[in-house]
Design an enzyme around this catalytic site. Structure first.
Site, short mmCIF file in Angstrom:
data_model
loop_
_atom_site.label_atom_id
_atom_site.label_comp_id
_atom_site.label_asym_id
_atom_site.label_seq_id
_atom_site.Cartn_x
_atom_site.Cartn_y
_atom_site.Cartn_z
N GLY A 46 77.97 -41.05 12.27
CA GLY A 46 77.32 -40.48 13.44
C GLY A 46 78.28 -40.45 14.61
N GLN A 51 80.88 -40.04 23.36
CA GLN A 51 82.04 -40.71 22.76
C GLN A 51 83.30 -39.85 22.78
OE1 GLN A 51 79.57 -41.82 19.13
NE2 GLN A 51 81.07 -43.45 19.15
N CYS A 91 80.69 -48.94 15.01
CA CYS A 91 80.74 -47.81 15.94
C CYS A 91 82.16 -47.31 16.02
CB CYS A 91 80.26 -48.29 17.31
SG CYS A 91 80.28 -47.02 18.58
N LEU A 92 82.33 -45.98 16.03
CA LEU A 92 83.68 -45.42 16.13
C LEU A 92 84.34 -45.79 17.46
CD1 LEU A 92 83.18 -41.87 14.57
CD2 LEU A 92 84.12 -43.92 13.51
N HIS A 133 71.03 -45.55 17.37
CA HIS A 133 72.38 -45.92 17.83
C HIS A 133 73.00 -44.78 18.67
CE1 HIS A 133 76.52 -47.77 16.96
NE2 HIS A 133 76.83 -46.56 17.42
N GLU A 134 72.85 -43.53 18.15
CA GLU A 134 73.45 -42.38 18.85
C GLU A 134 72.70 -42.04 20.14
OE1 GLU A 134 76.31 -41.76 17.85
OE2 GLU A 134 76.13 -42.61 15.86
N HIS A 137 73.95 -44.10 22.84
CA HIS A 137 75.19 -43.59 23.44
C HIS A 137 74.87 -42.56 24.53
CE1 HIS A 137 78.47 -45.39 21.25
NE2 HIS A 137 78.01 -45.02 20.07
#
Ligand code: ZN
Length: 183
Positions: A46, A51, A91-92, A133-134, A137
Protein backbone atom coordinates in the site's frame (compact mmCIF):
# COMPACT_ATOMS: atom_id res chain seq x y z
CA UNK A 1 5.37 5.96 -15.49
CA UNK A 2 7.95 6.81 -12.90
CA UNK A 3 9.18 5.61 -9.54
CA UNK A 4 8.70 8.33 -6.94
CA UNK A 5 10.80 9.08 -3.85
CA UNK A 6 9.14 7.85 -0.65
CA UNK A 7 9.51 10.15 2.37
CA UNK A 8 10.97 8.63 5.53
CA UNK A 9 9.59 9.10 9.04
CA UNK A 10 9.94 11.50 10.89
CA UNK A 11 9.79 13.80 7.85
CA UNK A 12 7.38 16.59 8.99
CA UNK A 13 5.51 16.33 5.66
CA UNK A 14 4.14 12.95 6.79
CA UNK A 15 2.27 14.72 9.61
CA UNK A 16 0.25 16.91 7.21
CA UNK A 17 -3.40 16.30 6.32
CA UNK A 18 -4.13 15.61 2.64
CA UNK A 19 -6.84 17.46 0.68
CA UNK A 20 -9.71 15.78 -1.18
CA UNK A 21 -9.26 15.43 -4.96
CA UNK A 22 -11.71 17.71 -6.81
CA UNK A 23 -11.24 16.59 -10.41
CA UNK A 24 -9.69 13.34 -11.61
CA UNK A 25 -7.73 14.72 -14.56
CA UNK A 26 -4.73 13.29 -16.41
CA UNK A 27 -2.36 14.69 -13.79
CA UNK A 28 -4.15 12.78 -11.04
CA UNK A 29 -4.23 9.62 -13.18
CA UNK A 30 -0.48 9.90 -13.77
CA UNK A 31 0.07 10.30 -10.02
CA UNK A 32 -2.04 7.17 -9.41
CA UNK A 33 -0.03 5.20 -11.99
CA UNK A 34 3.31 6.42 -10.60
CA UNK A 35 2.19 5.56 -7.06
CA UNK A 36 1.26 2.04 -8.16
CA UNK A 37 4.62 1.58 -9.88
CA UNK A 38 6.43 2.92 -6.79
CA UNK A 39 4.47 0.55 -4.52
CA UNK A 40 5.21 -2.52 -6.68
CA UNK A 41 8.87 -1.53 -7.05
CA UNK A 42 9.45 -1.10 -3.29
CA UNK A 43 7.85 -3.72 -2.92
CA UNK A 44 4.93 -2.78 -0.70
CA UNK A 45 1.23 -3.58 -0.33
CA UNK A 46 0.00 0.00 0.00
CA UNK A 47 1.05 3.60 -0.57
CA UNK A 48 -0.60 6.93 0.23
CA UNK A 49 0.03 10.11 -1.81
CA UNK A 50 1.35 11.88 1.32
CA UNK A 51 4.28 9.44 1.34
CA UNK A 52 5.41 10.65 -2.09
CA UNK A 53 5.04 14.33 -1.18
CA UNK A 54 1.53 14.97 -2.56
CA UNK A 55 -1.16 16.22 -0.18
CA UNK A 56 -3.99 14.53 -2.07
CA UNK A 57 -6.41 11.95 -0.70
CA UNK A 58 -5.25 9.09 -2.92
CA UNK A 59 -4.01 5.64 -1.97
CA UNK A 60 -3.13 2.47 -3.86
CA UNK A 61 -3.30 -1.02 -2.37
CA UNK A 62 -2.58 -4.53 -3.61
CA UNK A 63 -2.67 -7.25 -0.97
CA UNK A 64 -2.86 -10.13 -3.48
CA UNK A 65 -0.01 -12.64 -3.52
CA UNK A 66 0.65 -12.40 -7.25
CA UNK A 67 0.28 -8.60 -7.29
CA UNK A 68 -2.60 -8.73 -9.74
CA UNK A 69 -5.31 -6.83 -7.82
CA UNK A 70 -4.48 -3.15 -7.79
CA UNK A 71 -7.06 -1.13 -5.88
CA UNK A 72 -7.15 2.65 -6.24
CA UNK A 73 -8.94 4.72 -3.60
CA UNK A 74 -9.54 8.43 -4.23
CA UNK A 75 -11.15 10.42 -1.37
CA UNK A 76 -11.67 7.24 0.70
CA UNK A 77 -13.97 7.34 3.70
CA UNK A 78 -14.60 4.68 6.29
CA UNK A 79 -18.36 4.49 6.86
CA UNK A 80 -18.42 1.55 9.27
CA UNK A 81 -15.93 -0.18 11.55
CA UNK A 82 -16.41 -3.40 13.47
CA UNK A 83 -14.43 -5.48 15.94
CA UNK A 84 -10.78 -5.23 16.83
CA UNK A 85 -7.71 -7.11 15.66
CA UNK A 86 -3.99 -6.85 16.34
CA UNK A 87 -1.67 -7.24 13.36
CA UNK A 88 2.00 -6.70 12.68
CA UNK A 89 2.50 -3.66 10.44
CA UNK A 90 5.33 -2.18 8.49
CA UNK A 91 5.53 0.95 6.34
CA UNK A 92 7.54 2.07 3.31
CA UNK A 93 8.17 5.33 5.23
CA UNK A 94 9.50 3.41 8.25
CA UNK A 95 11.94 1.03 6.53
CA UNK A 96 13.11 -1.95 8.56
CA UNK A 97 10.68 -1.66 11.49
CA UNK A 98 7.58 -3.76 12.19
CA UNK A 99 5.29 -3.79 15.20
CA UNK A 100 1.85 -4.79 16.37
CA UNK A 101 -1.03 -2.33 16.02
CA UNK A 102 -4.66 -2.75 17.03
CA UNK A 103 -7.27 -1.60 14.52
CA UNK A 104 -10.86 -2.40 13.56
CA UNK A 105 -11.26 -5.96 12.26
CA UNK A 106 -13.56 -5.05 9.38
CA UNK A 107 -14.23 -1.74 7.67
CA UNK A 108 -16.74 -0.57 5.12
CA UNK A 109 -15.12 2.03 2.89
CA UNK A 110 -16.41 4.16 0.05
CA UNK A 111 -14.14 5.88 -2.48
CA UNK A 112 -13.74 6.84 -6.13
CA UNK A 113 -11.70 4.65 -8.47
CA UNK A 114 -9.18 5.86 -11.08
CA UNK A 115 -12.08 6.67 -13.46
CA UNK A 116 -14.03 8.59 -10.84
CA UNK A 117 -16.61 5.83 -10.29
CA UNK A 118 -17.82 5.48 -6.72
CA UNK A 119 -17.50 2.06 -5.11
CA UNK A 120 -18.09 0.70 -1.63
CA UNK A 121 -16.40 -2.40 -0.21
CA UNK A 122 -16.47 -4.42 2.97
CA UNK A 123 -12.90 -5.26 3.88
CA UNK A 124 -11.44 -7.66 6.40
CA UNK A 125 -8.05 -9.22 7.08
CA UNK A 126 -4.97 -7.69 5.51
CA UNK A 127 -7.03 -5.42 3.24
CA UNK A 128 -8.83 -3.87 6.25
CA UNK A 129 -5.49 -3.29 8.00
CA UNK A 130 -3.99 -1.72 4.90
CA UNK A 131 -6.98 0.58 4.25
CA UNK A 132 -6.83 1.92 7.83
CA UNK A 133 -3.04 2.30 7.67
CA UNK A 134 -3.20 4.28 4.39
CA UNK A 135 -6.12 6.50 5.47
CA UNK A 136 -4.04 7.31 8.56
CA UNK A 137 -1.29 8.59 6.22
CA UNK A 138 -3.84 10.87 4.53
CA UNK A 139 -4.68 12.22 8.00
CA UNK A 140 -1.00 12.76 8.84
CA UNK A 141 -0.55 9.70 11.02
CA UNK A 142 2.18 7.04 10.85
CA UNK A 143 1.74 3.63 12.54
CA UNK A 144 4.66 4.12 14.95
CA UNK A 145 2.54 6.77 16.71
CA UNK A 146 0.40 3.93 18.09
CA UNK A 147 3.42 2.36 19.82
CA UNK A 148 4.72 3.27 23.27
CA UNK A 149 6.75 6.52 23.43
CA UNK A 150 9.82 4.43 24.23
CA UNK A 151 9.42 2.32 21.06
CA UNK A 152 8.43 5.16 18.76
CA UNK A 153 11.32 7.34 19.95
CA UNK A 154 13.79 4.53 19.42
CA UNK A 155 12.54 4.05 15.84
CA UNK A 156 12.61 7.80 15.21
CA UNK A 157 16.18 8.16 16.50
CA UNK A 158 17.45 5.22 14.46
CA UNK A 159 15.84 6.52 11.26
CA UNK A 160 17.22 10.05 11.81
CA UNK A 161 20.70 8.58 12.38
CA UNK A 162 20.43 6.40 9.24
CA UNK A 163 19.25 9.40 7.20
CA UNK A 164 22.29 11.43 8.34
CA UNK A 165 24.61 8.56 7.40
CA UNK A 166 23.05 8.36 3.93
CA UNK A 167 23.46 12.11 3.46
CA UNK A 168 27.11 11.91 4.53
CA UNK A 169 27.75 9.03 2.13
CA UNK A 170 26.13 11.00 -0.70
CA UNK A 171 28.37 14.00 0.08
CA UNK A 172 31.48 11.83 0.04
CA UNK A 173 30.46 10.16 -3.19
CA UNK A 174 29.84 13.43 -5.03
CA UNK A 175 33.45 14.56 -5.76
CA UNK A 176 34.27 11.09 -7.08
CA UNK A 177 31.28 11.21 -9.41
CA UNK A 178 32.38 14.59 -10.70
CA UNK A 179 35.84 13.26 -11.52
CA UNK A 180 34.34 10.25 -13.23
CA UNK A 181 32.08 12.49 -15.32
CA UNK A 182 35.08 14.49 -16.51
CA UNK A 183 37.12 11.41 -17.43
ZN1 ZN B 1 2.70 3.41 5.67
Amino acid sequence: MAILDVLTYPDPFLARVAEPVKIIDNKIKKLVDDMAETMYDAPGIGLAATQVGELKRIMVIDVSEDKSQLRVFINPEIIKKEGAAVNEEGCLSVPGFYDKVERAETVMVTALDRDGQRFTINASGMLAVCIQHEIDHLDGRVFVEYLSPLKSNRIKNKLVKRQRELEREAELAQPRQRIAARA
